[in-house]
Enzyme design. Structure first.
Site, short mmCIF file in Angstrom:
data_model
loop_
_atom_site.label_atom_id
_atom_site.label_comp_id
_atom_site.label_asym_id
_atom_site.label_seq_id
_atom_site.Cartn_x
_atom_site.Cartn_y
_atom_site.Cartn_z
N HIS A 279 13.32 -20.11 0.04
CA HIS A 279 14.23 -20.36 1.13
C HIS A 279 13.90 -21.38 2.19
CE1 HIS A 279 15.57 -16.48 -0.83
NE2 HIS A 279 16.64 -17.07 -0.80
N ASP A 303 22.05 -12.14 -0.24
CA ASP A 303 21.05 -11.29 -0.27
C ASP A 303 20.48 -11.61 1.51
OD1 ASP A 303 19.75 -13.82 -0.03
OD2 ASP A 303 18.83 -13.50 -2.05
N ASP A 323 30.30 -15.03 -0.44
CA ASP A 323 29.68 -14.51 -1.49
C ASP A 323 30.68 -13.45 -2.44
OD1 ASP A 323 26.67 -14.11 -2.97
OD2 ASP A 323 28.05 -12.35 -3.23
N ASP A 357 36.00 -15.47 -4.12
CA ASP A 357 35.52 -16.55 -4.90
C ASP A 357 35.26 -18.01 -4.01
OD1 ASP A 357 36.32 -19.14 -6.64
OD2 ASP A 357 35.73 -17.69 -8.12
N ALA A 358 34.12 -18.53 -4.21
CA ALA A 358 33.84 -19.61 -3.35
C ALA A 358 34.57 -20.85 -3.70
CB ALA A 358 32.40 -20.23 -3.53
N ASP A 375 24.11 -21.76 -2.70
CA ASP A 375 22.88 -21.13 -3.28
C ASP A 375 23.40 -20.12 -4.48
OD1 ASP A 375 20.31 -20.04 -3.82
OD2 ASP A 375 20.39 -18.45 -2.34
#
EC number: 2.5.1.16
Length: 516
Positions: A279, A303, A323, A357-358, A375
């Site tokens: 990260h 996360d 996300d 949905d991105a 990511d």
């Protein structure tokens, strides 16, 4: 026979007809559910949902054809045969997901078991409709028979396709879903046996079999969580401390004396022992290069660990995270053991989370961001591959400020160099200056990233002015160097929505690696 007796006979005939048509509706629903369970489970454990669903559907439809062909060899005692087949469909289809989850970590030839179960289930389902039509042929005119049976069959399939993703997977899970419909098949057989007991011989043995099958599936339904825990105990070497299913993936957390690990659909996402290496390398080069970073967009990263690194910059005023999985972001917002790792990043007032949905979110977005962190999971299937396409990167370009930087996690340049450099070539094709780099994460090995900007060049900063355990100027300079075994001389296709070349590279390279 007087008119009253004739009316009673007609009523019994109509009742029998509608009862059998109801059976068609139920078995059509059950049959498609078994197919959807197998396809979903295969995509969970094997990845590449498009390939899994395509092959499962192909095998299932072929096996139904085999079953339909074999039905011509059934002569006499058709109702009894049909009831027996119902019981077999119920036990094979009902236990299919439990058997597959248990055998996946144990069997070297899991695909053989998967397709064998799909084939047997399809053959049995393929036998049902022809036998039912033959049972109804003396009660209904042929024209009406065909139209009614297939109309009811297709309506049952529609119902299954709607309730499976909306209700069954989120609330029952795959094991309980297949067991529930297995019990439904058995109950259909049992009820028909009771309803037409005068037409079926030796009913006692069939009734006992139905009862035993039903009790076995009821016990498994109640103990479905224990079955899933056993599967995960066999699959993971460490202790499973938490597991849940979302509409999109199976989320599992394991722990040993050293680390906590997150797995999504069986694939490792991070280890608490070394995730900081990943990260810090993902976030800080782009953040340091972007001047006056106030607004940051993160896509993926449910996360909250990338957000944790972003919030180290005091000048950041707003972080937007997109996300798809609400279960994932909620888990990392509420569970103390996980919020301790991400430093409660989702509770920061500057952070706004969108569970969408991105691709769709970015298409509708009209804001610009000073820095974008991407990511996503590796491009192991076409639904994820679209997020590495020229179409998606054009949307990224529109949403990135002219002086800003973005970064994309880009799989391993050591294991999958063609995949890595395909991503780089795709980004260049839409007009970005690309800065590819890589680092070593013990849990994953060599991992790659591509930083992008609309500026003509990139300069490594003299200092990384944030608290960091791993990254600094010297490390960044090393990350920019690629040895020959991480390069490829082969001309690479650009990943577009209509070719998904990246997915093909990825499957080939990681498939070869896993077979070694």
């Amino acid at each position: 026979m007087d008119n009253t007796d004739k009316e009673h006979v007609e009523e019994r005939g109509n009742s029998a007809e509608w009862l059998l048509l109801t059976a068609v509706f139920i078995i059509a629903t059950c049959g498609l559910i078994y197919e959807l369970v197998a396809g979903t489970l295969a995509s969970y454990v094997l990845g590449d949902s498009v390939t899994q669903f395509s092959t499962i559907i192909g095998v299932y439809l072929f096996s139904m054809g085999v079953g339909s062909y074999l039905s011509k060899f059934f002569n006499g005692h058709l109702l009894r045969r049909f009831i027996q087949i119902e019981l077999l469909v119920g036990i094979v289809g009902g236990f299919s997901s439990a058997v597959l989850f248990i055998t996946f970590p144990l069997a070297a030839s899991f695909r053989l078991i998967l397709y064998a179960i799909v084939f047997v289930t399809g053959v049995l389902v393929g036998l049902e409709i022809p036998l039912l039509m033959r049972l109804l042929q003396d009660r209904v005119a042929f024209k009406e028979l065909v139209s009614r049976v297939f109309a009811v069959d297709y309506v049952g399939a529609l119902l299954a396709s709607l309730i499976f993703p909306l209700l069954l997977v989120p609330y029952l899970g795959l094991i309980r879903t297949s067991l529930f419909f297995g019990m439904l098949n058995i109950l259909v057989g049992w009820y028909l046996l009771r309803r037409f007991k005068g037409e079926v011989k030796r009913t006692a043995a069939i009734q006992l079999t139905a009862l035993l099958f039903l009790l076995a599936e009821l016990a498994a339904f109640i103990g479905a969580d224990a079955i899933m825990k056993l599967s995960e105990h066999l699959q993971f070497s460490d202790k499973v401390v938490y597991a849940t299913s979302s509409p999109y993936q199976r989320i599992v957390l394991t722990r040993n004396h050293r680390e906590l690990r997150l797995f999504l659909n069986g694939n490792l996402q991070f280890s608490s022992a070394d995730e900081y290496r990943y990260h810090e390398a993902l976030v800080h080069p782009a953040m340091q290069a972007s001047p006056q970073v106030k607004r940051v967009l993160v896509m993926g990263g449910g996360d909250g660990l990338a957000v944790r690194e972003i919030l180290k910059y005091p000048g950041v005023e707003a972080v937007t995270l997109v996300d798809l999985d609400a279960v994932m972001t909620k888990l990392f917002t509420t569970q103390p053991v996980l919020t301790a790792i991400n430093k409660q990043s989702f509770s920061d007032k500057r952070v706004k989370v969108f569970n969408q949905d991105a691709f769709v979110w970015l298409r509708d977005n009209r804001q610009q961001f000073d820095c974008i962190i991407i990511d996503f999971p590796d491009p192991s299937n076409f639904s994820i591959g679209k997020l590495y396409s020229t179409s998606f990167y054009q949307l990224v370009k529109r949403s990135l400020s002219p002086a800003g930087y973005a970064v994309i996690q880009s799989t391993s340049p050591f294991v999958a160099p063609k995949s890595f450099w395909c991503i780089n070539a795709t980004l260049q094709s839409v007009g970005f200056t690309t800065i590819p780099y890589h680092n070593y994460v013990p849990s994953f090995g060599e991992w790659g990233y591509v930083m992008i900007t609309q500026r003509p060049s990139y300069q490594v900063p003299d200092t990384f002015a944030i608290p960091a355990r791993y990254i600094n100027k010297g490390v960044m300079q090393q990350m920019l160097y690629f040895p020959d075994d991480m390069k490829t001389q082969q001309p690479l296709a650009v990943n577009r929505l209509n070719n998904q070349a990246l997915v093909e590279y990825f499957e080939q390279e990681w498939g070869n690696y896993s077979e070694q």
